[in-house]
Design an enzyme around this catalytic site. Structure first.
Site, PDB file in Angstrom:
ATOM      1  CG  ASP A 158      46.703  45.072  39.353  1.00  0.00           C
ATOM      2  OD1 ASP A 158      46.267  44.702  40.451  1.00  0.00           O
ATOM      3  OD2 ASP A 158      46.314  44.598  38.274  1.00  0.00           O
ATOM      4  CG  HIS A 234      44.255  41.779  40.850  1.00  0.00           C
ATOM      5  ND1 HIS A 234      44.526  42.735  39.885  1.00  0.00           N
ATOM      6  CD2 HIS A 234      43.106  41.173  40.460  1.00  0.00           C
ATOM      7  CE1 HIS A 234      43.578  42.696  38.955  1.00  0.00           C
ATOM      8  NE2 HIS A 234      42.707  41.756  39.279  1.00  0.00           N
ATOM      9  CB  SER A 565      41.740  41.099  36.426  1.00  0.00           C
ATOM     10  OG  SER A 565      40.995  42.163  36.940  1.00  0.00           O
TER      11      SER A 565
END
Length: 786
Positions: A158, A234, A565
């Protein structure tokens, strides 16, 4: 296209160096001249399974191959970006188009493809799924049964990690698992001290992104960190969702307050940063493959990747998908790979990460809402939802709608509050009502336009989308079209329309859920229509998890994010629990446990529906097997297992030759050119995309429940079809642990033209092992029968 794929090569000729020498002699003088003026771009030269166990020998092979093309060691050093030498074999190098085409013909090279950029696709969600936070000793304490994920290592590919977050504290962690071989890589604002017994490793890969950006990476003022440290947020969010530690009183500006933790709070985390907040932002194939390569070598047990192409462009059979390639090599080592399905819903055929060896996750809602009261000047109170707290400070204020403020009355761009469309004189100091016209505009963009025009608040009317965003600067309230129309009617009738906004509050359990998120990408897969995707659905809307604090003095370090996600790490955490309880289960067995025990019902007892224009009932192309049920997945009763050899035969049936399979897998299989193997791959689903008159599909189940048990078939045939299961009773004992069965489909109608859905369920009275069924007669085939 596909994602999370991977392959393995082997058995290169012992005379390969003679071949290289021949190319060197023939091409040494002209190679650099021919290509000197051509444009070079990073390409992936994928060579399948490693020929040698020694990484140094694999790297030397890569340099020899590239030297045979480029003619000198110096040219190789200037060209090569990465050598993939741990989990599989290959390299990334700067090559011209002609060079890429030439090297693709070399012995041992499986495929060559250009480096592309991929996009990045909680206090309540785990309670909603049945994983209660209280660490009691009740029989249904799945955290205890799954040992909290203890002993498992989750590799998160990520945007990095914010190590100071309380979600990564190691207070309850024991010794680091002995099979861990990774490291804590240094970089800007990151060193050994940032890793601990929870966050046991971190690496970063940027060479592929740097070459793709066509400019040197010059980072100042911490706009990014050349290290595993997360600037985007994220990666921190997904990692803490999967395996964050227990954190009391987590919240976002007072909303959703509670205990935050990951699905597997005792699992370890290894971070692989490949996504960057620079320029166009994103993550490239070269870096993603390197992350897979190192994660496999480091000793992770599970890989979580909330990354994918925006649209499915290439088949994994073409070997152009780094996620599919990397994940194939991972599953051959027993590593389960979980991937997000994409955020291009609610439209069909938008699902990504469709390789049959992946667990592909769709997004659903949970039963939490953040209502806010909108009190109009006529004392009528309507309800919306918002994440913006403490910004409703103006009391009663002016209210208007965007079309009334249009700079150009002939231009309808003001309707959904597009930039530079609003008259600042009319908008200043007022709350503005906007109507979303299409998916091209969103609430954040509309808020920016209103702030630019001097407005102090936004009421955003949008049908079918329950994704919430915080606007931070001004209060932003989302309402549906019905409420928006009522507000508009009031504005048009009132001489001086006014409004008063309350602060949002947190409400749990009052909304029917789960529902399929509006943005969640839908199947069927246009590339692998015989493989049902997504596999499973999980919470992905307004998920609270750890996030880099923009202001260390005033921020809680937690934020809401929505997307597949966010759904992906929910499943990853559950996989860690299953892996801890059943360490000998294969990746396909774990996927089967998830799919066959999933739920198709909402909290109101009705069938799940989707959020979208039609609010139709959710089908397998929306949710796969259904919404994940971790309690039932821990004890599925039966599993549909798939061996690596089964996947190899699937690849054969999909178009690979014996030679290609040999390169991929370092074996020399008997490649059976039988298209029926695609239908007969032992998936926990049945999908027949091109039905003709009659079809028989084979499956096999393994008993993982009581040694002696009897399962009976229950069939829900797709409308217009008859399903016949043989045998209808499966009897297991100590010698019969694996039993086959077949399902024959017969059409009872002439014309179809679209998919019809059903299910097959095996039950022993204790377990219900359900797989979804999808069947389609193409319209052209139907017309041919008329």
């Amino acid at each position: 296209m596909m994602d999370k794929k991977s392959s393995v090569w082997g058995a290169a000729s012992k005379n390969i160096y003679l071949v290289f020498a021949f190319f060197i002699l023939q091409n040494h003088l002209k190679t650099s001249l021919i290509f000197a003026e051509a444009t070079s771009n990073v390409h992936i030269v994928y060579m399948g399974e490693k020929q040698y166990d020694d990484p140094a020998a694999v790297k030397k092979l890569h340099h020899d191959v590239l030297s045979a093309l480029l003619g000198s060691k110096e040219a190789v050093r200037n060209s090569i970006v990465y050598s993939y030498k741990h989990g599989f074999s290959g390299f990334a190098a700067r090559l011209t188009k002609a060079q890429a085409e030439k090297i693709a013909e070399f012995a041992g090279v499986v495929q060559v493809f250009p480096n592309r950029i991929h996009k990045l696709h909680t206090t309540r969600s785990w309670d909603f799924l049945g994983l209660r936070q209280n660490r009691d000793h009740s029989p249904k304490n799945i955290l205890k049964e799954g040992k909290g994920g203890e002993g498992t290592i989750i590799g998160v590919i990520d945007s990095g990690v914010w190590p100071e977050s309380e979600s990564f504290n190691d207070e309850e962690m024991g010794p680091i698992p002995s099979h861990w071989k990774g490291t804590c890589q240094h970089g800007k604002h990151f060193n050994d001290g940032n890793c601990n017994k929870k966050l046991i490793g971190a690496r970063w890969f940027i060479k592929g992104f740097e070459h793709e950006s066509k400019m040197p990476i010059n980072i100042t003022n911490d706009i990014e960190y050349l290290s595993p440290r997360d600037k985007v947020g994220h990666g921190t969010h997904t990692a803490s969702t999967a395996a964050g530690s227990f954190v009391e009183k987590a919240n976002y500006e007072g909303l959703a307050s509670g205990v935050a933790r990951g699905g597997a709070p005792l699992a370890r985390l290894a971070i692989y940063k490949v996504c960057w907040a620079i320029g166009t932002e994103g993550c490239t194939d070269a870096d993603i493959l390197k992350a897979f390569d190192k994660a496999i070598d480091d000793g992770v047990d599970i890989i979580s990747a909330s990354i994918g192409n925006e649209i499915p462009l290439f088949s994994y059979v073409d070997q152009r998908d780094s996620i599919a390639i990397g994940s194939f090599h991972a599953i051959t080592k027993g590593i389960t790979v979980v991937a997000s399905g994409g955020n291009d819903g609610p439209f069909s055929q938008t699902i990504v990460n469709t390789a049959p060896w992946l667990i592909t996750v769709a997004a659903t809602t949970i039963d939490r809402a953040f209502p806010i009261a909108i009190t109009l000047g006529n004392n009528q109170t309507l309800m919306g939802q918002s994440l913006d707290t403490g910004k409703q400070k103006y009391g009663i204020t002016g209210l208007t709608y965007s079309e009334r403020m249009a700079l150009d009355p002939t231009d309808d761009s003001a309707k959904d509050c597009q930039f530079w469309s609003l008259n600042a004189t009319l908008a200043a100091g007022k709350v503005v009502l906007c109507f979303a016209k299409s998916d091209q505009q969103n609430m954040i963009s509309a808020a920016a336009a209103i702030i630019e025009a001097g407005g102090i608040g936004l009421i955003y009317a949008q049908y079918g989308n329950n994704q919430l965003d915080s606007c931070h600067v001004i209060p932003c309230i989302r309402v549906d079209y019905e409420v928006g129309t009522q507000i508009l009617s009031y504005i048009r009738k009132a001489r001086v329309p006014t409004v008063k906004l309350s602060d949002p509050r947190t409400v749990i359990g009052e909304s029917a859920s789960p529902r399929v998120a509006y943005f969640s990408s839908r199947g069927p897969s246009s590339i692998t229509p015989g493989v049902l995707k997504p596999d499973i659905a999980a919470p992905g809307v307004s998920i609270l998890a750890a996030y880099p604090p923009p202001d260390t003095e005033h921020s809680s370090g937690y934020a809401f994010l929505s997307g597949t996600s966010m759904a992906c790490p929910h499943v990853t955490g559950i996989v860690a629990l299953i892996k801890s309880a059943h360490p000998d289960w294969s990746p396909s067995a774990i996927r089967s446990a998830l799919v066959t025990t999933a739920s198709q019902k909402g909290t109101d007892g009705m069938d799940m529906t989707e959020v979208g224009p039609t609010h139709k009932a959710a089908d397998p192309f929306d949710v796969g097997g259904g919404n994940v049920n971790p309690i039932r997945a821990m004890d599925p009763g039966l599993i549909y297992d798939i061996s690596v050899q089964d996947y190899i035969q699937y690849l054969c049936a999909s178009g690979y030759s014996n030679l290609s399979i040999t390169k991929l897998t370092k074996t020399n299989p008997s490649c059976m050119k039988n298209n029926r193997f695609i239908l007969n791959l032992n998936l926990p689903s049945i999908t027949i995309p091109n039905f003709k008159k009659t079809e028989t599909v084979l499956r096999m189940v393994t008993n993982v429940g009581d040694v002696t048990s009897e399962y009976r078939a229950q069939v829900e045939a797709p409308y217009g079809f008859q399903m016949v299961v043989e045998p209808r009773i499966l009897q297991f004992n100590s010698t019969s642990k694996v039993l086959p069965f077949k399902v024959t489909f017969l059409s009872t109608q002439k014309i179809h033209g679209d998919y019809r859905f059903g299910s097959l369920l095996w039950t022993d009275g204790k377990h219900s092992v359900r797989i979804p069924v999808s069947v389609r007669v193409r319209e052209s085939d139907s017309y041919a029968d008329v």
